[in-house]
Design an enzyme around this catalytic site. Structure first.
Site, mmCIF file in Angstrom:
data_model
loop_
_atom_site.group_PDB
_atom_site.id
_atom_site.type_symbol
_atom_site.label_atom_id
_atom_site.label_comp_id
_atom_site.label_asym_id
_atom_site.label_seq_id
_atom_site.Cartn_x
_atom_site.Cartn_y
_atom_site.Cartn_z
ATOM 1 N N ASP A 31 -128.652 -71.684 -14.906
ATOM 2 C CA ASP A 31 -129.105 -70.387 -15.398
ATOM 3 C C ASP A 31 -130.619 -70.416 -15.518
ATOM 4 O O ASP A 31 -131.183 -71.403 -16.006
ATOM 5 C CB ASP A 31 -128.472 -70.075 -16.762
ATOM 6 C CG ASP A 31 -128.515 -68.600 -17.120
ATOM 7 O OD1 ASP A 31 -129.629 -68.039 -17.209
ATOM 8 O OD2 ASP A 31 -127.431 -68.011 -17.308
ATOM 9 N N LEU A 33 -132.278 -68.367 -17.393
ATOM 10 C CA LEU A 33 -132.566 -67.863 -18.742
ATOM 11 C C LEU A 33 -133.388 -66.576 -18.737
ATOM 12 O O LEU A 33 -134.004 -66.224 -19.742
ATOM 13 C CB LEU A 33 -133.270 -68.937 -19.593
ATOM 14 C CG LEU A 33 -132.503 -70.250 -19.784
ATOM 15 C CD1 LEU A 33 -133.291 -71.192 -20.689
ATOM 16 C CD2 LEU A 33 -131.107 -70.007 -20.347
ATOM 17 N N ALA A 72 -126.409 -62.758 -12.004
ATOM 18 C CA ALA A 72 -126.681 -61.475 -11.340
ATOM 19 C C ALA A 72 -127.488 -60.572 -12.251
ATOM 20 O O ALA A 72 -127.488 -60.738 -13.470
ATOM 21 C CB ALA A 72 -125.376 -60.774 -10.965
ATOM 22 N N THR A 114 -117.263 -56.283 -9.880
ATOM 23 C CA THR A 114 -117.346 -55.172 -10.827
ATOM 24 C C THR A 114 -116.588 -53.950 -10.326
ATOM 25 O O THR A 114 -116.467 -53.734 -9.106
ATOM 26 C CB THR A 114 -118.814 -54.767 -11.055
ATOM 27 O OG1 THR A 114 -118.878 -53.574 -11.836
ATOM 28 C CG2 THR A 114 -119.537 -54.513 -9.743
ATOM 29 N N TYR A 138 -126.636 -51.362 -7.666
ATOM 30 C CA TYR A 138 -125.946 -52.451 -8.358
ATOM 31 C C TYR A 138 -124.549 -52.640 -7.767
ATOM 32 O O TYR A 138 -124.165 -53.742 -7.355
ATOM 33 C CB TYR A 138 -125.856 -52.168 -9.857
ATOM 34 C CG TYR A 138 -124.857 -53.046 -10.574
ATOM 35 C CD1 TYR A 138 -125.030 -54.426 -10.627
ATOM 36 C CD2 TYR A 138 -123.727 -52.494 -11.183
ATOM 37 C CE1 TYR A 138 -124.094 -55.241 -11.268
ATOM 38 C CE2 TYR A 138 -122.800 -53.295 -11.825
ATOM 39 C CZ TYR A 138 -122.983 -54.666 -11.866
ATOM 40 O OH TYR A 138 -122.065 -55.472 -12.488
ATOM 41 N N HIS A 184 -124.193 -50.977 -23.171
ATOM 42 C CA HIS A 184 -122.748 -50.915 -23.364
ATOM 43 C C HIS A 184 -122.406 -50.232 -24.678
ATOM 44 O O HIS A 184 -123.064 -50.453 -25.701
ATOM 45 C CB HIS A 184 -122.165 -52.324 -23.332
ATOM 46 C CG HIS A 184 -122.356 -53.007 -22.012
ATOM 47 N ND1 HIS A 184 -122.342 -54.379 -21.862
ATOM 48 C CD2 HIS A 184 -122.588 -52.504 -20.766
ATOM 49 C CE1 HIS A 184 -122.531 -54.686 -20.597
ATOM 50 N NE2 HIS A 184 -122.695 -53.566 -19.910
#
Length: 325
Positions: A31, A33, A72, A114, A138, A184
């Site tokens: 990762d 970060l 991603a 997704t 996306y 979200h």
């Protein structure tokens, strides 16, 4: 197995990494970060800080049996404003990962896809054979990766599974949502409950649904993680399999807000507004395929439990001065 988890310092990747460790696997997290958090990486995992394009080949060369690919970019609005970031950071980096896997002889991958690949569906619940017609860069970047996986399975014998998520929420083992730019619904509503925001905006109250607000399918992050472990066991050489992951039942925006009020005990002011362009009335997954082929059963389907876990993470994080993962 020795498993590489790309994006394993992020919300979903860290929960899946934790479940893999619990299941006895040897896990390496890669990762950069940029959006993940070092403190989210589970104990017992090896950690490599770096990007997929730059560092995956070296990690894979060290001996890896399978890859779970979460790394991603995922902000829809940003993808519209700067699509090149998504073609490069999502599709381009994933193509580099696939080439590195081929060179290292790694033959299994589970990909974090997704529901955005479907765009605006013709009907609900959405099945895996619904038309793929993403409405944003996306979604298009993820759809392109699905295509690349299918081609690598056909040409190189890769065993690949794409898991198409709907709305993921909740928390597990001290790991929950922590985004610099929060988009979200559930964490936004919980931020209102904790006083970090003044109100929650309801975008559209005249949809053809029971209460006039949009309906979405919410899945607990721990149930999602379980599906990844099952998918890992079902990777079949030469095949690219696709599974939708959701509860198969939808909850409206008003239901989410009302349940957050019930869980938190806070009033949570809301401001009703106009619809956002491109928001479908209902997005619900048909997950029959995952249930029948993977043997996957969501064990935490209730909205109250999903929100209660998210709230417990939110309040615990606030108590120590900021989210722990």
């Amino acid at each position: 197995m020795r498993i590489l988890v790309t994006g394993g310092a992020g919300y979903i990747g860290s929960v899946v990494a934790a479940r893999l460790v619990e299941a006895g696997h040897d896990v390496v997290v890669l990762d950069d970060l940029s959006t993940g958090h070092r403190t989210a990486v589970p104990g017992g995992c090896a950690f490599v800080e770096g990007g997929v394009r730059e560092h995956a080949a070296a990690v894979l060369a060290g001996g890896i049996d399978a890859v779970l690919h979460f790394a991603a970019k995922s902000l829809v609005a940003e993808s519209v404003a700067r699509p090149e970031l998504y073609w490069s950071g999502n599709t381009g980096a994933s193509l580099a990962l696939l080439e590195a896997m081929r060179a290292a002889g790694v033959g299994r991958i589970v990909f974090s896809s997704t529901a955005a690949v479907y765009g605006e569906p013709d009907s609900a619940p959405i099945r895996e054979d619904a038309p793929v017609r993403p409405a944003t860069p996306y979604g298009a970047s993820k759809a392109a990766i699905d295509t690349a996986l299918a081609e690598h399975a056909r040409m190189h014998g890769l065993g690949a599974v794409s898991l198409r998520y709907f709305n993921v929420a909740g928390a597990y083992a001290g790991r929950g949502e922590r985004h610099t730019t929060e988009t979200h619904l559930i964490p936004i509503v919980l931020q209102v409950a904790s006083g970090e925001r003044g109100h929650v905006a309801v975008n559209g109250t005249d949809y053809p649904t029971a209460d006039g607000t949009c309906v979405r399918d919410y899945i607990h992050v721990a149930d999602l993680a379980d599906a990844h472990l099952l998918a890992l066991e079902h990777c079949t050489p030469g095949e690219h399999q696709v599974f939708n992951l959701g509860n198969g039942a939808g909850f409206s925006v008003r239901e989410v807000i009302d349940t957050c009020r019930e869980v938190t005990g806070h009033p949570i002011p809301q401001v009703d507004g106009a619809r956002r362009p491109g928001d479908p009335a209902v997005l619900v997954a048909a997950s029959d395929l995952a249930r029948s082929r993977l043997g996957w059963i969501p064990r935490r389907p209730g909205l109250h439990g999903i929100i209660a876990d998210a709230w417990a993470f939110h309040t615990a994080s606030a108590a120590v001065g900021g989210p722990a993962a």
